[in-house]
Each structure stands twice: as structure tokens, then as C-alpha cells.
Scaffold this motif. Structure first.
Motif, PDB file in Angstrom:
ATOM      1  N   ALA A 146      -3.394   3.509   0.120  1.00 48.41           N
ATOM      2  CA  ALA A 146      -4.065   2.974  -1.070  1.00 48.41           C
ATOM      3  C   ALA A 146      -3.311   1.734  -1.559  1.00 48.41           C
ATOM      4  O   ALA A 146      -2.076   1.745  -1.628  1.00 48.41           O
ATOM      5  CB  ALA A 146      -4.097   4.029  -2.174  1.00 48.41           C
ATOM      6  N   PRO A 147      -4.038   0.656  -1.881  1.00 50.31           N
ATOM      7  CA  PRO A 147      -3.363  -0.570  -2.339  1.00 50.31           C
ATOM      8  C   PRO A 147      -2.656  -0.361  -3.676  1.00 50.31           C
ATOM      9  O   PRO A 147      -3.133   0.383  -4.537  1.00 50.31           O
ATOM     10  CB  PRO A 147      -4.514  -1.574  -2.462  1.00 50.31           C
ATOM     11  CG  PRO A 147      -5.740  -0.740  -2.637  1.00 50.31           C
ATOM     12  CD  PRO A 147      -5.499   0.514  -1.858  1.00 50.31           C
ATOM     13  N   ALA A 183       0.849  -1.197   0.000  1.00 51.08           N
ATOM     14  CA  ALA A 183       0.000   0.000   0.000  1.00 51.08           C
ATOM     15  C   ALA A 183       0.880   1.241   0.000  1.00 51.08           C
ATOM     16  O   ALA A 183       1.949   1.269   0.609  1.00 51.08           O
ATOM     17  CB  ALA A 183      -0.926   0.008   1.210  1.00 51.08           C
TER      18      ALA A 183
END
Length: 415
Positions: free
Chosen positions: A337-338, A333
Motif C-alpha cells: 500500500a502506498p 509502499a
């Protein structure tokens, strides 16, 4: 007069031994502080204690009191224990404080608790304790069985010789009876001379061991990729050459893999090189966990990794799929956010006698087929690679097709 002359010569020898031990101890302490090698500190402390023990014995002369005699011998035995502990620390073992003081405790216990011991018995007991430490030191050095340590044999021989000289009056008992006759003076003189030899010889061996260890560390560092901890291109080639030779003798097949992290340039451009480095480290950890201990893995390019497995194609494809799936599920991440992480893998196998360059070129062909097929997949060259030129032509053709596919994709995006 002859007796006084011999006595003076013995005292001179012990004085020389004291000065040599003190000087070498200071030298070892200096290098310990400079190089931060813990074993050098242990060795240096042993030499300084040994020098202090001999100096006290010389200063006391014939009038050495019983209490001072106990202290002098106890300090000497602790110095011998430190030499043994230094050998343990040098080879990565934990120090044994109990072992260091055990000789001194045995000596004090025997002298203080048991009936008064004769001078001869005390001498034999002391010689036995020092010889035991010499044997322990030699056995500790014997544990170091790496062929690169060419100084292992002299490192074992010197403490054994030291112990043998100490045990000489015990083995020959009546012939070299300490405390009586001319043989006592001869033995003491021989021991004083051997003590100087032991001090100088041991330090020489210490620096040989440290030098070889340092060279080995530098050689290892030259073969390791500092970012991922995997073999670099040079180290990978050296290690795989040995594996190929071994598997060729056994007649077993080998399989090569090439891994290329998908869209890695976009990761660097979008999130920065620090994030890109994190992705490389994650992939290295994932691949190591998914492959076997017997498989060789290295970083051979920016985002390109290679592996050589001592197995056939079927087993290698299962392993490659494990790596691909594990990396896809790595869960990296960026700012919460991945980040999608995928890898394309090319696999090629051959008989044990296949050259590494042929295998890698064929695996490169399979890699570009995987990328052309949509990435995040495993592709294999099922035909047996025959020669390097043929494998390279296939790889170049695969690269060309992949470049054309990328160009077409870009053109379609602007239509």
C-alpha cells in the motif's frame, strides 16, 4: 685478522637485519589478521620475503651457487615490489601484480639472456632495481596529500634514503668500486646497517600511517549519522562553520533550510520504527539527489534535517521546491500500500557574515509557518535576520501559533 673481524661484523649485521625483518613481518601479519587492513598483509609478506632472501644469502656464504644467487635476488626484488604495492593498497589503489614481479623479471632476463654480467654490473643493476622500487614507494606516499597525514614526510624520506644508499656505488662508481679494495667492505657494511634502519623505520612509519588513518575514520564516524549517512548535528555545525567563513571572505550570500517530515510520529506509531527509518533514509537520498554537491545537508534531529547553501534566497527556494516535490513522488509502499510522504521546509537567507544559529532560528520560523499553512510546502523568511534573540523569538512565536492551530484542529474533530 682485521679482514675476518670486519667480515664477521658484516655477517652479524645482516643476521640482525634478517631477524628484525622476520620479527616485524610476523608482527605486521598479526595486526593484519586482527585489524583486517589489507595493506598490513602486503607489508608483512614483503618483510618475510625480504628476511628469507637475506637468510638464504647468509646461509650460502661465499659458496652461493649461481642458481641460488638468482633465486635470492629475485625473491628480494619481489619483496621490494610488495612494499610498493602495500603503499598503493593503503591509499585505496588496486595492487599491481605485474609491477611486483617486474623487477625480478628484469633481473633474471638481464642475467640469463644477456652476455654474462660481471659482479660489478650485477650489483649496479640490482641496486638500481631496488632504488627504483624505493622511488615508486615514495611517489605513492607523495600522492597522499591530506594535511591530516602528518607522517607523510618521514614516510617519503625513509624510502628515498634507502634508494640513495643503494645508488651510492653507482653514482660514485670508481671511488666505491664493488668487488675490489677496502671500499667494497665499507659499502657493504654501510648497506647492512642501513637495511636495519630501513626495516625498523619503515614499520614505525607504517604504524604511524595506520594510526592516523584509524583516528581519521573515528573522527569521520563521530560526525556521520549512521542511519542516513548524512552529517549529524556535530558534523553539520563543523562543516557549515567552514562554509560560512569561506563565503564571508568571498562576500557571497548563504541560505539555510530546515526540513521536517510531516506526520512522522504517526508513521512510527502506525507502521513501526523500522518503516520510520526507511522513510528517513528515503528522504536523505532524495534530498542529496535534489541538492547540489556544494550544498551541505545534515540530520539534526529525529525527523528534522538542515541544509546550508552557498547561494541567495531565490536559488535556494528553487532547490527547496525540488526536494519537496521529489519526496512527495518518492513512492514508498508498506505491504504493497502506498505511503504518503511529504515534507515541510523553512528557508532563511542572509549576508555571508550571518551566524549559523541566526539562520537556523529564522529558518525554524519559516518551517512552522509552512506547517501552519497546511504542510507539504516551502515557506521563507524574506526579511533579513538581524540577531539571534530576535530570530529565536520569531521561531517561538511561530511554534506557539502552530501548537494553537493543532489544538483547534483536534477540538474541532471532537465537536
Amino acid at each position: 685478522m682485521p679482514g675476518n673481524s670486519l667480515s664477521l661484523d658484516i655477517s652479524t649485521l645482516y643476521l640482525v637485519a634478517t631477524l628484525v625483518a622476520a620479527m616485524l613481518g610476523g608482527l605486521l601479519i598479526y595486526f593484519w589478521r586482527q585489524e583486517k587492513i589489507a595493506a598490513l598483509g602486503w607489508w608483512g609478506a614483503a618483510y618475510l620475503l625480504g628476511a628469507a632472501s637475506i637468510a638464504l644469502w647468509i646461509a650460502g656464504g661465499d659458496d652461493l651457487g649461481f642458481g641460488l644467487l638468482l633465486a635470492v635476488n629475485a625473491v628480494g626484488f619481489i619483496a621490494c615490489g610488495l612494499v610498493w604495492d602495500a603503499a598503493r593498497v593503503f591509499h585505496g589503489r588496486t595492487p599491481s601484480i605485474v609491477g611486483v614481479v617486474a623487477g625480478a623479471m628484469v633481473w633474471l632476463g638481464a642475467v640469463l639472456v644477456a652476455d654474462p654480467l660481471s659482479e660489478q654490473v650485477r650489483l649496479f643493476l640490482g641496486a638500481g632495481i631496488v632504488a627504483a622500487y624505493a622511488a615508486l614507494t615514495a611517489s605513492e606516499l607523495w600522492r597522499e596529500r591530506r594535511k591530516a597525514m602528518r607522517s607523510r614526510w618521514p614516510a617519503i624520506f625513509v624510502p628515498i634514503l634507502h634508494g640513495a644508499v643503494l645508488m651510492l656505488p653507482i653514482v660514485l662508481g670508481d671511488i666505491l668500486s664493488p668487488g675490489t679494495g677496502p671500499y667494497n667492505a665499507i659499502w657493504v657494511a654501510a648497506f647492512a646497517a642501513e637495511l636495519v634502519f630501513y626495516a625498523i623505520g619503515t614499520v614505525f612509519i607504517i604504524f604511524m600511517l595506520v594510526s592516523e588513518r584509524t583516528l581519521a575514520i573515528h573522527k569521520t564516524a563521530a560526525s556521520i549519522d549512521p542511519l542516513t549517512g548524512l552529517l549529524n548535528r556535530r558534523g553539520f555545525r563543523e562543516a557549515t562553520t567552514r562554509m560560512i567563513e569561506r563565503e564571508a571572505k568571498a562576500g557571497r550570500p548563504i541560505t539555510a533550510m530546515i526540513f521536517d517530515i510531516d506526520h512522522f510520529k504517526a508513521v512510527n506509531d502506525t507502521y513501526g520504527h523500522a518503516t520510520g527509518d526507511d522513510v528517513l533514509r528515503v528522504f536523505a537520498n532524495v534530498a542529496v539527489g535534489a541538492l547540489r554537491v556544494t550544498d551541505l545537508l545534515g540530520r539534526v534531529g529525529g525527523e528534522e534535517f538542515a541544509a546550508l547553501l552557498p547561494c541567495g534566497m531565490e536559488e535556494a527556494l528553487v532547490a527547496a521546491e525540488r526536494v519537496r516535490d521529489a519526496f512527495e513522488q518518492a513512492g514508498i509502499a508498506v505491504d504493497g500500500a502506498p505511503l504518503a510522504t511529504t515534507v515541510s521546509i523553512g528557508v532563511a537567507g542572509g549576508p555571508a557574515s550571518t551566524e549559523l544559529d541566526v539562520l537556523l532560528a529564522s529558518a525554524d520560523t519559516a518551517l512552522y509557518r509552512a506547517k501552519r499553512g497546511g504542510r507539504n510546502r516551502v515557506a521563507a523568511v524574506l526579511e533579513e535576520p538581524l540577531e539571534l534573540d530576535h530570530a529565536r523569538r520569531l521561531a517561538q512565536a511561530a511554534r506557539g501559533d502552530s501548537a494553537k492551530a493543532n489544538a483547534n484542529a483536534v477540538s474541532e474533530a471532537y465537536v
